[in-house]
Design a protein around this motif. Sequence first.
Motif, PDB file in Angstrom:
ATOM      1  N   PRO A 120       0.807  -1.226   0.000  1.00  0.00           N
ATOM      2  CA  PRO A 120       0.000   0.000   0.000  1.00  0.00           C
ATOM      3  C   PRO A 120       0.840   1.276   0.000  1.00  0.00           C
ATOM      4  N   TYR A 121       1.991   1.249   0.659  1.00  0.00           N
ATOM      5  CA  TYR A 121       2.884   2.411   0.646  1.00  0.00           C
ATOM      6  C   TYR A 121       3.493   2.597  -0.743  1.00  0.00           C
ATOM      7  N   PHE A 122       3.996   1.515  -1.317  1.00  0.00           N
ATOM      8  CA  PHE A 122       4.693   1.631  -2.596  1.00  0.00           C
ATOM      9  C   PHE A 122       3.748   1.902  -3.762  1.00  0.00           C
ATOM     10  N   LYS A 123       2.468   1.633  -3.582  1.00  0.00           N
ATOM     11  CA  LYS A 123       1.500   2.038  -4.607  1.00  0.00           C
ATOM     12  C   LYS A 123       1.525   3.548  -4.807  1.00  0.00           C
ATOM     13  N   LYS A 124       1.829   4.271  -3.740  1.00  0.00           N
ATOM     14  CA  LYS A 124       1.870   5.730  -3.798  1.00  0.00           C
ATOM     15  C   LYS A 124       3.273   6.258  -4.062  1.00  0.00           C
ATOM     16  N   HIS A 125       4.249   5.360  -4.102  1.00  0.00           N
ATOM     17  CA  HIS A 125       5.643   5.789  -4.254  1.00  0.00           C
ATOM     18  C   HIS A 125       6.380   4.973  -5.309  1.00  0.00           C
ATOM     19  N   GLY A 126       5.696   4.727  -6.401  1.00  0.00           N
ATOM     20  CA  GLY A 126       6.356   4.249  -7.603  1.00  0.00           C
ATOM     21  C   GLY A 126       6.899   2.838  -7.613  1.00  0.00           C
ATOM     22  N   PHE A 127       6.468   1.983  -6.680  1.00  0.00           N
ATOM     23  CA  PHE A 127       6.906   0.586  -6.663  1.00  0.00           C
ATOM     24  C   PHE A 127       8.427   0.452  -6.812  1.00  0.00           C
ATOM     25  N   GLY A 128       9.141   1.278  -6.059  1.00  0.00           N
ATOM     26  CA  GLY A 128      10.594   1.208  -6.076  1.00  0.00           C
ATOM     27  C   GLY A 128      11.243   2.142  -7.073  1.00  0.00           C
ATOM     28  N   GLY A 129      10.453   2.839  -7.857  1.00  0.00           N
ATOM     29  CA  GLY A 129      11.005   3.770  -8.838  1.00  0.00           C
ATOM     30  C   GLY A 129      11.487   5.066  -8.224  1.00  0.00           C
ATOM     31  N   GLU A 130      11.100   5.318  -6.970  1.00  0.00           N
ATOM     32  CA  GLU A 130      11.589   6.484  -6.229  1.00  0.00           C
ATOM     33  C   GLU A 130      12.579   6.015  -5.170  1.00  0.00           C
ATOM     34  N   ARG A 131      13.610   6.809  -4.925  1.00  0.00           N
ATOM     35  CA  ARG A 131      14.556   6.472  -3.867  1.00  0.00           C
ATOM     36  C   ARG A 131      13.821   6.432  -2.534  1.00  0.00           C
ATOM     37  N   LEU A 132      14.093   5.400  -1.748  1.00  0.00           N
ATOM     38  CA  LEU A 132      13.379   5.196  -0.495  1.00  0.00           C
ATOM     39  C   LEU A 132      13.612   6.370   0.446  1.00  0.00           C
ATOM     40  N   ASN A 133      12.519   6.987   0.877  1.00  0.00           N
ATOM     41  CA  ASN A 133      12.569   8.127   1.793  1.00  0.00           C
ATOM     42  C   ASN A 133      12.207   7.626   3.183  1.00  0.00           C
ATOM     43  N   ALA A 134      13.188   7.587   4.085  1.00  0.00           N
ATOM     44  CA  ALA A 134      12.988   7.006   5.413  1.00  0.00           C
ATOM     45  C   ALA A 134      11.908   7.734   6.195  1.00  0.00           C
ATOM     46  N   SER A 135      11.872   9.055   6.104  1.00  0.00           N
ATOM     47  CA  SER A 135      10.879   9.837   6.855  1.00  0.00           C
ATOM     48  C   SER A 135       9.463   9.526   6.386  1.00  0.00           C
ATOM     49  N   SER A 136       9.288   9.474   5.079  1.00  0.00           N
ATOM     50  CA  SER A 136       7.978   9.175   4.505  1.00  0.00           C
ATOM     51  C   SER A 136       7.546   7.757   4.857  1.00  0.00           C
ATOM     52  N   TRP A 137       8.480   6.824   4.768  1.00  0.00           N
ATOM     53  CA  TRP A 137       8.172   5.419   5.049  1.00  0.00           C
ATOM     54  C   TRP A 137       7.806   5.234   6.518  1.00  0.00           C
ATOM     55  N   GLU A 138       8.547   5.867   7.415  1.00  0.00           N
ATOM     56  CA  GLU A 138       8.253   5.741   8.839  1.00  0.00           C
ATOM     57  C   GLU A 138       6.941   6.427   9.205  1.00  0.00           C
ATOM     58  N   ALA A 139       6.625   7.515   8.524  1.00  0.00           N
ATOM     59  CA  ALA A 139       5.332   8.178   8.767  1.00  0.00           C
ATOM     60  C   ALA A 139       4.194   7.235   8.407  1.00  0.00           C
ATOM     61  N   TRP A 140       4.367   6.485   7.321  1.00  0.00           N
ATOM     62  CA  TRP A 140       3.354   5.500   6.926  1.00  0.00           C
ATOM     63  C   TRP A 140       3.281   4.369   7.947  1.00  0.00           C
TER      64      TRP A 140
END
Length: 256
Positions: A120-140
């Motif tokens: 569900p997180y990666f659906k909004k963040h390009g399925f790995g096409g974007e560099r992993l953003n730790a702050s965004s990921w932890e917020a999720w």
Amino acid sequence: MARNSVLILAFTSLCIASALADWNILNQRIRRHGAKDSLKTYCESWRINVELNNIREFEVVPQECIDHIKKYMTSSQYKADSQRAIEEVKLYLSGCCSLAGDGKDAWIFDVDDTLLSTIPYFKKHGFGGERLNASSWEAWMKESKAPALEHTLNLFHEIKNRGVKIFLVSSRRETLRSYTVDNLIHVGYHGWASLELRGLEDEYKKVQQYKAQVRKRLVKEGYRIWGVVGDQWSSFEGLPKPKRTFKLPNSMYYLS
């Protein structure tokens, strides 16, 4: 006549050189099947080599392969591949382990994309096409809404019911403990022996080093680690080695 022979020889050499210069498997497939088929083949090869741990340390999925990875990670094939891995765990469990019943038989699970799905997180963040953003990921993660992966949820309880102690070893930070516990319990996980998260002292360690140190501590405490299930190779690398490891598919990101 001699002049004609020289011209013919020169032309032949030029044709051979051009053919050799163009002898590329991708070019051949484009001519035969078109660019779309060639791209699909390339992207599937890239994904498989990620799973084989031949492609390492990648920061993003190749842009031309994002759609392919998206289709795979949301497909019935991904579910079938995951279920097949779980079936191998069950086959191993059916004859591997002489459980002593002394409370020292242990099993390790990773958390993200092993017990809980981050799709569900990666659906909004390009399925790995974007560099992993730790702050965004932890917020999720703090939303505690990651769904369970049903195949491992069933396996988790099957192993627990055998009397094996389950240790959850995650690369998540200690500050995420309450959110992680809430999420796990909400989707059906309960009864684990401990949840290991990265403290301040682990911040600058590689994931594989941190997880190996957790295994070392457990072995020192007398635990027999019968197996580890995870979606990253860093869950298995380093010493001491568990008796068996089982890799679940995940080509969206790489944690070392």
